[in-house]
Scaffold this motif. Structure first.
Motif, PDB file in Angstrom:
ATOM      1  N   THR A  31       0.841  -1.283  -0.010  1.00  0.00           N
ATOM      2  CA  THR A  31       0.098   0.013   0.084  1.00  0.00           C
ATOM      3  C   THR A  31       0.866   1.094   0.016  1.00  0.00           C
ATOM      4  O   THR A  31       0.622   1.986  -0.636  1.00  0.00           O
ATOM      5  N   ARG A  32       1.880   1.115   0.885  1.00  0.00           N
ATOM      6  CA  ARG A  32       2.881   2.493   0.835  1.00  0.00           C
ATOM      7  C   ARG A  32       3.511   2.672  -0.421  1.00  0.00           C
ATOM      8  O   ARG A  32       3.536   3.733  -0.817  1.00  0.00           O
ATOM      9  N   ASP A  35       0.983   3.963  -3.051  1.00  0.00           N
ATOM     10  CA  ASP A  35       0.604   5.441  -2.838  1.00  0.00           C
ATOM     11  C   ASP A  35       2.100   6.336  -2.840  1.00  0.00           C
ATOM     12  O   ASP A  35       1.735   7.235  -3.364  1.00  0.00           O
ATOM     13  N   TYR A  36       3.388   5.824  -2.686  1.00  0.00           N
ATOM     14  CA  TYR A  36       4.358   6.621  -3.158  1.00  0.00           C
ATOM     15  C   TYR A  36       4.341   7.075  -4.717  1.00  0.00           C
ATOM     16  O   TYR A  36       4.584   8.027  -5.173  1.00  0.00           O
ATOM     17  N   THR A  38       2.171   6.647  -6.828  1.00  0.00           N
ATOM     18  CA  THR A  38       1.145   7.251  -7.570  1.00  0.00           C
ATOM     19  C   THR A  38       1.003   8.995  -6.991  1.00  0.00           C
ATOM     20  O   THR A  38      -0.046   9.486  -7.382  1.00  0.00           O
ATOM     21  N   GLY A  39       2.013   9.200  -6.016  1.00  0.00           N
ATOM     22  CA  GLY A  39       1.747  10.575  -5.582  1.00  0.00           C
ATOM     23  C   GLY A  39       3.088  11.300  -6.341  1.00  0.00           C
ATOM     24  O   GLY A  39       2.894  11.187  -7.709  1.00  0.00           O
ATOM     25  N   LYS A  63      -3.045  -1.869  -9.811  1.00  0.00           N
ATOM     26  CA  LYS A  63      -3.342  -1.354  -8.547  1.00  0.00           C
ATOM     27  C   LYS A  63      -3.144   0.200  -8.688  1.00  0.00           C
ATOM     28  O   LYS A  63      -3.743   1.225  -7.952  1.00  0.00           O
ATOM     29  N   GLU A  67      -5.604   3.668  -8.361  1.00  0.00           N
ATOM     30  CA  GLU A  67      -5.323   4.721  -7.388  1.00  0.00           C
ATOM     31  C   GLU A  67      -5.384   5.954  -8.339  1.00  0.00           C
ATOM     32  O   GLU A  67      -5.792   7.055  -7.933  1.00  0.00           O
ATOM     33  N   LYS A  68      -4.600   5.790  -9.467  1.00  0.00           N
ATOM     34  CA  LYS A  68      -4.661   7.142 -10.068  1.00  0.00           C
ATOM     35  C   LYS A  68      -4.559   7.095 -11.532  1.00  0.00           C
ATOM     36  O   LYS A  68      -3.665   6.314 -12.128  1.00  0.00           O
TER      37      LYS A  68
END
Ligand SMILES: [Zn+2]
Ligand SMILES: [Zn+2]
Length: 223
Positions: A31-32, A35-36, A38-39, A63, A67-68
Motif C-alpha cells: 500500500t505504501r 501510494d508513493y 502514484t503520488g 493497482k 489509485e490514479k
C-alpha cells in the motif's frame, strides 16, 4: 525511493492478531509503495529514469490505475513504453532474451521485496532482544504456509542465537495448530453434505475453503 517508505516498525504489524502477520506486513508495504509511486514521485525525473527501465508487473500496474489514472500515469507509461521499444526493436533482440529480461522486472515488486527482507531480519533480531515482542509473536493466530516456510528457512542465517529454538518451536506450534484446525473444519464441511447431518451446525466450517486457500497460498494472493 526513500527507505522509510519500505520499513514499518515490526511491533506495529505484530500488535494486531488477525491472520498471517507477514501477509499483513506485505500488504502494508505494498500500500505504501503504491501510494508513493502514484503520488509526487510519479513526476520526479530521477524516479522516472528507474521506472522507464524497470516498468511494473501486471498486479501493480492495475493497482496504480485504481489509485490514479489520467495524465501523470500516461506520461510515466509513455516514457517507459518508448524506452522498451528502443530495447526490444532497436537492439536486434533475435532470440527474445532482451524482451524476457525487460518484461520480468517491476519497480514496485523490487521495493516491496527489499522492504520485506529488511523487516524479516528485524523480526529475528527483535525476537532475540525484546521480551514483549516475543509475546506478540507467540500470540499470533497463524502464519500462512509460504511465510512459515520463509521464516523457518531463514533462522539458520539469522541473528537469532539464544532464542533460536524458541522461535522455531513457536512458529511450528502456531502453524501446526492452524493446519489441524483447518483439517477438522474441512472434514466437518465435507460431513455436512452427508444426508444424515442435514440441518446440523456448520460451525466454523462455512469459511473452511477460503481460509484454507489463504493458509496454503498466502493472503496477498487474494488481492
Ligand atoms: Zn503470510
Ligand atoms: Zn510488481
Amino acid at each position: 525511493m526513500r527507505e522509510d517508505i519500505c520499513t514499518i516498525p515490526v511491533s506495529d504489524v505484530f500488535e494486531v492478531n488477525d491472520g498471517c502477520p507477514i501477509c499483513r506486513m506485505y500488504d502494508m508495504l505494498q500500500t505504501r509503495a503504491v501510494d508513493y509511486i502514484t503520488g509526487a514521485a510519479m513526476m520526479e525525473p530521477d524516479v522516472r529514469v528507474v521506472t522507464n527501465k524497470k516498468g511494473f508487473c501486471g498486479t501493480h500496474l492495475y493497482k496504480m490505475v485504481k489509485e490514479k489514472s489520467g495524465l501523470s500515469l500516461a506520461l510515466m507509461l509513455q516514457t517507459h513504453i518508448e524506452n522498451l521499444g528502443e530495447d526490444l526493436f532497436g537492439k536486434g533482440d533475435k532470440d527474445g532474451k532482451i524482451a524476457a529480461d525487460r518484461l520480468s522486472s517491476c519497480f514496485l515488486c523490487e521495493k516491496i521485496n527489499w522492504g520485506m527482507e529488511r523487516m524479516i531480519e528485524t523480526i529475528y533480531i527483535t525476537y532475540e532482544n525484546d521480551k514483549d515482542f516475543r509475546g506478540m509473536f507467540d500470540g499470533q493466530p497463524t502464519f500462512c504456509l509460504p511465510h512459515y516456510s520463509l521464516l523457518l528457512s531463514g533462522i539458520k542465517k539469522s541473528r537469532l542465537k539464544k532464542y533460536s529454538s524458541e522461535f522455531r518451536s513457536s512458529l511450528k506450534k502456531i502453524t501446526q495448530n492452524q493446519l489441524s484446525e483447518l483439517n477438522s473444519d474441512l472434514l466437518h464441511f465435507c460431513s455436512m453434505f452427508d444426508y444424515r447431518n442435514r440441518g446440523g451446525d456448520w460451525g466454523n466450517s462455512k469459511t473452511a475453503i477460503e481460509r484454507t486457500l489463504s493458509f496454503r497460498n498466502g493472503y496477498e494472493q487474494e488481492k
